[in-house]
Design a protein around this motif. Structure first.
Motif, PDB file in Angstrom:
ATOM      1  N   ARG A 118      -9.316 -24.036 -20.072  1.00 35.00           N
ATOM      2  CA  ARG A 118      -8.446 -25.213 -19.993  1.00 35.00           C
ATOM      3  C   ARG A 118      -7.055 -25.073 -19.335  1.00 35.00           C
ATOM      4  O   ARG A 118      -6.811 -26.085 -18.716  1.00 35.00           O
ATOM      5  N   TYR A 119      -6.438 -23.750 -19.316  1.00 34.99           N
ATOM      6  CA  TYR A 119      -5.147 -23.747 -18.723  1.00 34.99           C
ATOM      7  C   TYR A 119      -5.178 -23.021 -17.321  1.00 34.99           C
ATOM      8  O   TYR A 119      -3.974 -22.915 -16.683  1.00 34.99           O
ATOM      9  N   LEU A 120      -6.342 -22.716 -16.929  1.00 36.59           N
ATOM     10  CA  LEU A 120      -6.388 -22.003 -15.522  1.00 36.59           C
ATOM     11  C   LEU A 120      -7.255 -22.751 -14.703  1.00 36.59           C
ATOM     12  O   LEU A 120      -7.334 -23.247 -13.507  1.00 36.59           O
ATOM     13  N   LEU A 121      -8.587 -22.599 -14.911  1.00 35.77           N
ATOM     14  CA  LEU A 121      -9.806 -23.059 -14.081  1.00 35.77           C
ATOM     15  C   LEU A 121      -9.860 -24.585 -14.014  1.00 35.77           C
ATOM     16  O   LEU A 121      -9.865 -25.015 -12.931  1.00 35.77           O
ATOM     17  N   LEU A 122      -9.354 -25.260 -15.174  1.00 36.12           N
ATOM     18  CA  LEU A 122      -9.444 -26.752 -14.716  1.00 36.12           C
ATOM     19  C   LEU A 122      -8.272 -27.280 -13.980  1.00 36.12           C
ATOM     20  O   LEU A 122      -8.346 -28.260 -13.188  1.00 36.12           O
ATOM     21  N   PRO A 123      -6.921 -26.764 -14.477  1.00 39.78           N
ATOM     22  CA  PRO A 123      -5.819 -27.017 -13.305  1.00 39.78           C
ATOM     23  C   PRO A 123      -6.259 -26.649 -12.000  1.00 39.78           C
ATOM     24  O   PRO A 123      -5.621 -27.531 -11.094  1.00 39.78           O
ATOM     25  N   LEU A 124      -6.697 -25.549 -11.935  1.00 36.98           N
ATOM     26  CA  LEU A 124      -7.153 -25.195 -10.465  1.00 36.98           C
ATOM     27  C   LEU A 124      -7.947 -26.016  -9.577  1.00 36.98           C
ATOM     28  O   LEU A 124      -8.056 -26.583  -8.497  1.00 36.98           O
ATOM     29  N   ALA A 125      -8.982 -26.705 -10.585  1.00 37.75           N
ATOM     30  CA  ALA A 125      -9.797 -27.282 -10.065  1.00 37.75           C
ATOM     31  C   ALA A 125      -8.936 -29.097  -9.581  1.00 37.75           C
ATOM     32  O   ALA A 125      -9.554 -29.433  -8.634  1.00 37.75           O
ATOM     33  N   VAL A 142      -9.691 -36.750 -11.039  1.00 38.26           N
ATOM     34  CA  VAL A 142      -8.366 -37.201 -11.316  1.00 38.26           C
ATOM     35  C   VAL A 142      -8.333 -36.843 -12.814  1.00 38.26           C
ATOM     36  O   VAL A 142      -7.250 -36.572 -13.586  1.00 38.26           O
ATOM     37  N   LEU A 143      -9.475 -36.738 -13.648  1.00 39.96           N
ATOM     38  CA  LEU A 143      -9.518 -36.174 -14.939  1.00 39.96           C
ATOM     39  C   LEU A 143      -8.912 -34.749 -15.008  1.00 39.96           C
ATOM     40  O   LEU A 143      -8.339 -34.552 -16.245  1.00 39.96           O
ATOM     41  N   PHE A 144      -9.202 -33.921 -14.096  1.00 42.19           N
ATOM     42  CA  PHE A 144      -8.522 -32.764 -14.283  1.00 42.19           C
ATOM     43  C   PHE A 144      -6.974 -32.601 -14.213  1.00 42.19           C
ATOM     44  O   PHE A 144      -6.329 -31.854 -15.403  1.00 42.19           O
ATOM     45  N   THR A 145      -6.469 -33.240 -13.525  1.00 40.22           N
ATOM     46  CA  THR A 145      -4.899 -33.836 -13.421  1.00 40.22           C
ATOM     47  C   THR A 145      -4.616 -34.476 -14.558  1.00 40.22           C
ATOM     48  O   THR A 145      -3.311 -33.961 -15.085  1.00 40.22           O
ATOM     49  N   ALA A 146      -5.429 -35.397 -15.195  1.00 37.03           N
ATOM     50  CA  ALA A 146      -4.996 -36.213 -16.338  1.00 37.03           C
ATOM     51  C   ALA A 146      -4.760 -35.303 -17.522  1.00 37.03           C
ATOM     52  O   ALA A 146      -3.827 -35.316 -18.372  1.00 37.03           O
ATOM     53  N   MET A 147      -5.683 -34.303 -17.672  1.00 37.86           N
ATOM     54  CA  MET A 147      -5.786 -33.407 -18.604  1.00 37.86           C
ATOM     55  C   MET A 147      -4.694 -32.436 -18.429  1.00 37.86           C
ATOM     56  O   MET A 147      -3.822 -32.078 -19.444  1.00 37.86           O
ATOM     57  N   SER A 148      -4.032 -32.122 -17.257  1.00 36.03           N
ATOM     58  CA  SER A 148      -2.833 -31.222 -17.220  1.00 36.03           C
ATOM     59  C   SER A 148      -1.593 -32.064 -17.626  1.00 36.03           C
ATOM     60  O   SER A 148      -0.655 -31.497 -18.428  1.00 36.03           O
TER      61      SER A 148
END
Length: 447
Positions: free
Chosen positions: A386-393, A55-61
């Motif tokens: 930050r704006y591609l790989l992590l949101p894709l994860a 959920v941290l990936f989505t929380a960062m988004s």
């Protein structure tokens, strides 16, 4: 020129953290413990660690998007601004499932808890009383709601801390070490089981989504909300992990429990007797009250954002009471919907909430990619991370959670989505207009 309705900025960081953690219902860790322990073969803490990472990936988004659009609406606003008003309306419509039915879930849980303690009182009395109390609190200045919620959250943390102390004492008295890798890693652990457990637990982390709907009422939201999201995720995750670790140490095999699906009462009774069980019940009640309060507040703000944009009738949903400063019609409407707890069951409510939450998670991650990578064309290595790989994860984990939704969730959520699509077709005259261009002249003229 028509003046745009706005909400007043009153909330600070501690308000946001208290609201987010309250939405997560900390005592829920004991309600789901038995179920997830069976699924993971006694590795609930490990499943929580995996859930936190997911959920941290989505929380960062969410944190990235609130910096760009610090207004009420959350996933609805982000999608509307990045993918267009039609997609924004549909995401907002489906996300409503989360905010409209979570208060009903909490009303139903309150009725279940109190009916078990006071069987002579009809359950409908507790449900109706809960709805009236929460709706009344939400009608007042948002600071009143936040202060009450903070007290509820503090009490739950105290009870969990007391549980940890009692559990540590019991383990020490039995000659067992306090630190053990058994609940985290053993020969019985499997990635498939842990991921399945995480798919159940991910819905305990909805607090960071809820507070973004309060961005318009937050002081310096571009910095306060992202910091709040991180604090909410880590505080809630830390509490869930710690409580589940000691619960798993006490009950490595939940088959010894009479009812693993309702393990909290048995755990409390076994650890501290009837007195501690009573304290546990009180904490469970404050958990439903806190979660119900924040979910009703958040839902009313999402409805307000859609009403102000006129994708829902503006004079009703976009209305702010002059003296209270709150969207009173929306609050009362959600209260009325919560009364469906008198006739609906927990499975139906959970199905709606899960479908709505995953829809919001999916499109917030997409919004980050579209806004930063394609619109702002940020293509440095750091930006791509930050704006591609992590949101894709984040999307990858959410897609996995989608595959684990129950059939009821997909069917009921799909029906609600179809209803929203039909309304969108009517509102836009077959997509020939943008959502929100319809004027509700009759309603406006009567005011």
């Amino acid at each position: 020129m028509e003046q745009k309705a706005v909400l007043q900025r009153r909330l600070k960081l501690w308000h946001i953290v208290a609201m987010g953690v309250g939405y997560m219902a900390p005592m829920a860790v004991f309600d789901t413990f038995g179920i997830v322990s069976e699924v993971t073969a006694g590795h609930v803490p490990a499943a929580y660690l995996l859930t936190i990472a997911a959920v941290l990936f989505t929380a960062m988004s969410y944190g990235h998007m609130v910096k760009v659009y610090p207004s009420a609406g959350s996933a609805y606003t982000y999608t509307r601004q990045t993918l267009g008003p039609h997609a924004g309306f549909m995401v907002g419509w489906v996300s409503l499932l989360d905010y409209l039915f979570l208060p009903m879930m909490n009303a139903l849980l309150t009725g279940i808890y109190l009916s078990s303690a006071f069987p002579d009182v009809p359950q409908w009395v507790w449900i109706a009383g809960f709805v009236v109390l929460i709706t009344t609190l939400c009608l007042f200045n948002v600071n009143v709601s936040v202060s009450v919620n903070a007290l509820f959250v503090a009490f739950q943390f105290l009870v969990v801390a007391l549980f940890v102390v009692l559990a540590a004492y019991r383990l020490s008295a039995g000659g067992e070490a306090l630190v053990s890798a058994q609940p985290l890693l053993s020969a019985d652990a499997s990635w498939g089981a842990l991921l399945t457990g995480a798919s159940i637990l991910c819905f305990a982390f909805l607090g960071f989504d809820a507070v973004t709907t309060l961005s318009e009422e937050t002081v310096e939201p571009r910095t306060t909300i992202p910091r709040g999201i991180l604090w909410i995720t880590m505080l809630g995750g830390g509490l869930f992990f710690t409580a589940s670790y000691f619960a798993q140490r006490l009950f490595p095999d939940v088959s010894v429990l009479n009812n693993p699906e309702g393990a909290s009462a048995e755990i409390a009774l076994a650890l501290g007797g009837v007195l501690f069980q009573s304290v546990f019940l009180a904490a469970a009640l404050t958990s439903t009250l806190a979660s119900g309060l924040v979910s009703q507040l958040s839902g009313s703000r999402l409805l307000f954002a859609m009403g102000r944009d006129r994708t829902l009738p503006g004079p009703v949903f976009g209305y702010i009471h002059r003296s209270l400063g709150t969207p009173v019609f929306n609050i009362v409407l959600i209260g009325l919907i919560s009364l469906t707890a008198l006739v609906l069951d927990l499975l139906v409510a959970t199905s709606f909430v899960n479908f709505g939450a995953l829809t919001a998670f999916t499109f917030v991650n997409l919004s980050v990619i579209i806004h930063y990578i394609f619109r702002e064309k940020q293509r440095s290595w750091l930006a791509l991370l930050r704006y591609l790989l992590l949101p894709l994860a984040g999307i990858g984990f959410v897609l996995f959670f989608w595959t684990h939704l129950e059939r009821n969730s997909l069917m009921l959520g799909g029906a609600w989505t179809l209803l929203g699509l039909l309304y969108l077709l009517w509102m836009t005259r077959g997509f020939r207009r943008e959502p929100g261009t319809i004027r509700y002249e009759a309603a406006e003229g009567s005011g």
